[in-house]
Design an enzyme around this catalytic site. Structure first.
Site, PDB file in Angstrom:
ATOM      1  N   ARG A 120     -22.636  -9.704   3.533  1.00  0.00           N
ATOM      2  CA  ARG A 120     -23.740  -9.925   4.231  1.00  0.00           C
ATOM      3  C   ARG A 120     -23.737 -10.998   5.304  1.00  0.00           C
ATOM      4  NH1 ARG A 120     -25.318  -7.348   0.335  1.00  0.00           N
ATOM      5  NH2 ARG A 120     -23.845  -8.568  -0.576  1.00  0.00           N
ATOM      6  N   THR A 121     -23.171 -12.128   4.739  1.00  0.00           N
ATOM      7  CA  THR A 121     -23.244 -13.360   5.653  1.00  0.00           C
ATOM      8  C   THR A 121     -22.173 -13.078   6.871  1.00  0.00           C
ATOM      9  OG1 THR A 121     -23.696 -14.612   3.811  1.00  0.00           O
ATOM     10  CG2 THR A 121     -22.778 -15.817   5.815  1.00  0.00           C
ATOM     11  N   HIS A 155     -26.226 -22.988   0.848  1.00  0.00           N
ATOM     12  CA  HIS A 155     -25.945 -21.863   1.834  1.00  0.00           C
ATOM     13  C   HIS A 155     -27.251 -21.841   2.801  1.00  0.00           C
ATOM     14  CE1 HIS A 155     -25.120 -18.018   3.157  1.00  0.00           C
ATOM     15  NE2 HIS A 155     -24.963 -17.477   1.990  1.00  0.00           N
ATOM     16  N   LYS A 186      -0.146 -21.541   3.080  1.00  0.00           N
ATOM     17  CA  LYS A 186       1.002 -22.524   3.570  1.00  0.00           C
ATOM     18  C   LYS A 186       0.892 -23.862   3.082  1.00  0.00           C
ATOM     19  CE  LYS A 186       2.270 -19.504   7.463  1.00  0.00           C
ATOM     20  NZ  LYS A 186       2.312 -19.408   8.600  1.00  0.00           N
ATOM     21  N   ARG A 236     -17.275 -20.621   5.573  1.00  0.00           N
ATOM     22  CA  ARG A 236     -17.554 -20.479   4.098  1.00  0.00           C
ATOM     23  C   ARG A 236     -16.284 -20.792   3.359  1.00  0.00           C
ATOM     24  NH1 ARG A 236     -20.077 -15.269   0.797  1.00  0.00           N
ATOM     25  NH2 ARG A 236     -21.940 -16.266   1.823  1.00  0.00           N
TER      26      ARG A 236
HETATM   27  C1  NCD Z   1     -24.757 -15.181  -1.819  1.00  0.00           C
HETATM   28  C2  NCD Z   1     -23.612 -16.171  -1.580  1.00  0.00           C
HETATM   29  O1  NCD Z   1     -22.675 -15.945  -1.346  1.00  0.00           O
HETATM   30  O2  NCD Z   1     -24.051 -17.449  -2.208  1.00  0.00           O
HETATM   31  N1  NCD Z   1     -24.728 -14.028  -1.258  1.00  0.00           N
HETATM   32  C3  NCD Z   1     -25.063 -14.222   0.024  1.00  0.00           C
HETATM   33  O3  NCD Z   1     -24.319 -14.723   0.814  1.00  0.00           O
HETATM   34  N2  NCD Z   1     -26.075 -13.294   0.430  1.00  0.00           N
HETATM   35  C4  NCD Z   1     -25.042 -14.994  -3.251  1.00  0.00           C
HETATM   36  C5  NCD Z   1     -24.028 -14.613  -4.225  1.00  0.00           C
HETATM   37  O4  NCD Z   1     -22.904 -14.464  -4.090  1.00  0.00           O
HETATM   38  O5  NCD Z   1     -24.411 -14.312  -5.478  1.00  0.00           O
END
Ligand code: NCD
Length: 301
Positions: A51-52, A130, A81, A102
């Site tokens: 999703r993100t 997040h 590397k 991320r």
């Molecule tokens: C979450 C995350 O990556 O922190 N997912 C997201 O971004 N919608 C939740 C998860 O991974 O459980």
């Protein structure tokens, strides 16, 4: 707004203006079709995402911008590397106008922001935060409840490693008269520093050990996945609190059920048709909220 690192940086006014822009993006998408023309956004993901990453990329494309991406930066970028995060960021920042990052380290977004000549957007920093998820979570709550002040919200599941919960409770603390119930197994309780933070902001925080300790008229149930990847080297077994048709029916017809997704068995598919189950709408709103954030950061820069 320049970098998006942590929910600490947002004020209530910031959220209100992001929400107003999100409404505009949803209602008049054609007015935003070229807002990021000529801009390049890099999505750099060292941890899995559906999703993100895809909602950020769709958001950039819907605003007329372009995307460069490494979806598995841990193995497919020069990290394998031995390149450090600061070096990787310095280089990528020379190719683009913003970086959506991320990374498994809690301080990764901060570290990246220190060396980047373009805005860094934290798309998940280990078990830390997040922030863009929390903005879309509060936007979703606002869509269903038409207010945030005075609400009672239960956060469930992995409150220790769940970065979405950490960011969400910080944003909720910007509002008045908030009560948060925290339901988790003992070993996955909300960290003390978050509990102390909520206390300083006047939020009532009530830890629980069973679903029945949450009042049935709670406004929001926010469930989360046990972040098993954060304790992969232990033999800890966690028994989930399962929300299914039967347990959901203990709650009021007005309680909404949210989840950042992905879910596993903590929410049974038999609730998907229930009008209180709003997690797919929540993930859909995510794209519009990210359009609004990207617009605020990049348009006109
Ligand atoms: C979450 C995350 O990556 O922190 N997912 C997201 O971004 N919608 C939740 C998860 O991974 O459980």
């Amino acid at each position: 707004m320049y970098h998006v690192i942590s929910c600490d940086q947002f004020s209530r006014d910031d959220l209100e203006s992001i929400f107003r822009l999100t409404d505009a993006v949803r209602s008049q998408p054609e007015a935003f079709r070229t807002a990021l023309a000529g801009k390049i956004v890099a999505t750099v993901f060292y941890e899995p995402s559906t999703r993100t990453r895809l909602s950020f990329e769709a958001a950039v494309l819907r605003l007329g911008g372009n995307v460069i991406s490494t979806e598995n930066a841990k193995e497919m970028s020069s990290a394998i590397k031995g390149e450090s995060l600061p070096d990787t960021i310095r280089v990528i920042a020379g190719y683009c106008d913003a970086i959506v990052l991320r990374h498994p380290d809690i301080r990764s977004a901060e570290v990246a922001a220190q060396v980047s000549r373009v805005p860094i957007i934290n798309a998940g920093s280990g078990s830390g935060e997040h922030p863009t998820q929390a903005v879309l979570d509060v936007y979703t709550i606002y869509q269903y409840k038409k207010k945030i002040d005075g609400l009672t919200i239960a956060v469930l599941g992995d409150l220790l490693f769940g970065r979405t919960v950490h960011s969400l409770v910080k944003l909720l603390a910007l509002y008045r008269d908030i009560t948060i119930y925290g339901l988790s197994r003992d070993v996955l309780s909300l960290p003390e520093d978050y509990i102390a933070y909520l206390a300083t902001k006047g939020v009532r925080y009530i830890p629980c050990r069973s679903l029945r300790e949450i009042p049935p008229e709670v406004d929001v149930l926010y469930h989360t996945r046990t972040q098993t990847e954060r304790f992969a080297n232990t033999d800890l077994q966690i028994e989930e609190f399962i929300i299914d048709k039967e347990s959901l029916d203990y709650f009021s017809p007005h309680t909404i059920l949210m989840h950042p997704l992905p879910r596993r068995n903590e929410i049974a598919p038999d609730v998907d048709g229930d009008k209180r189950a709003v997690f797919f709408a929540q993930s859909h709103y995510g794209m519009y909220v990210r359009m609004s954030l990207l617009h605020s950061i990049l348009a006109g820069r």
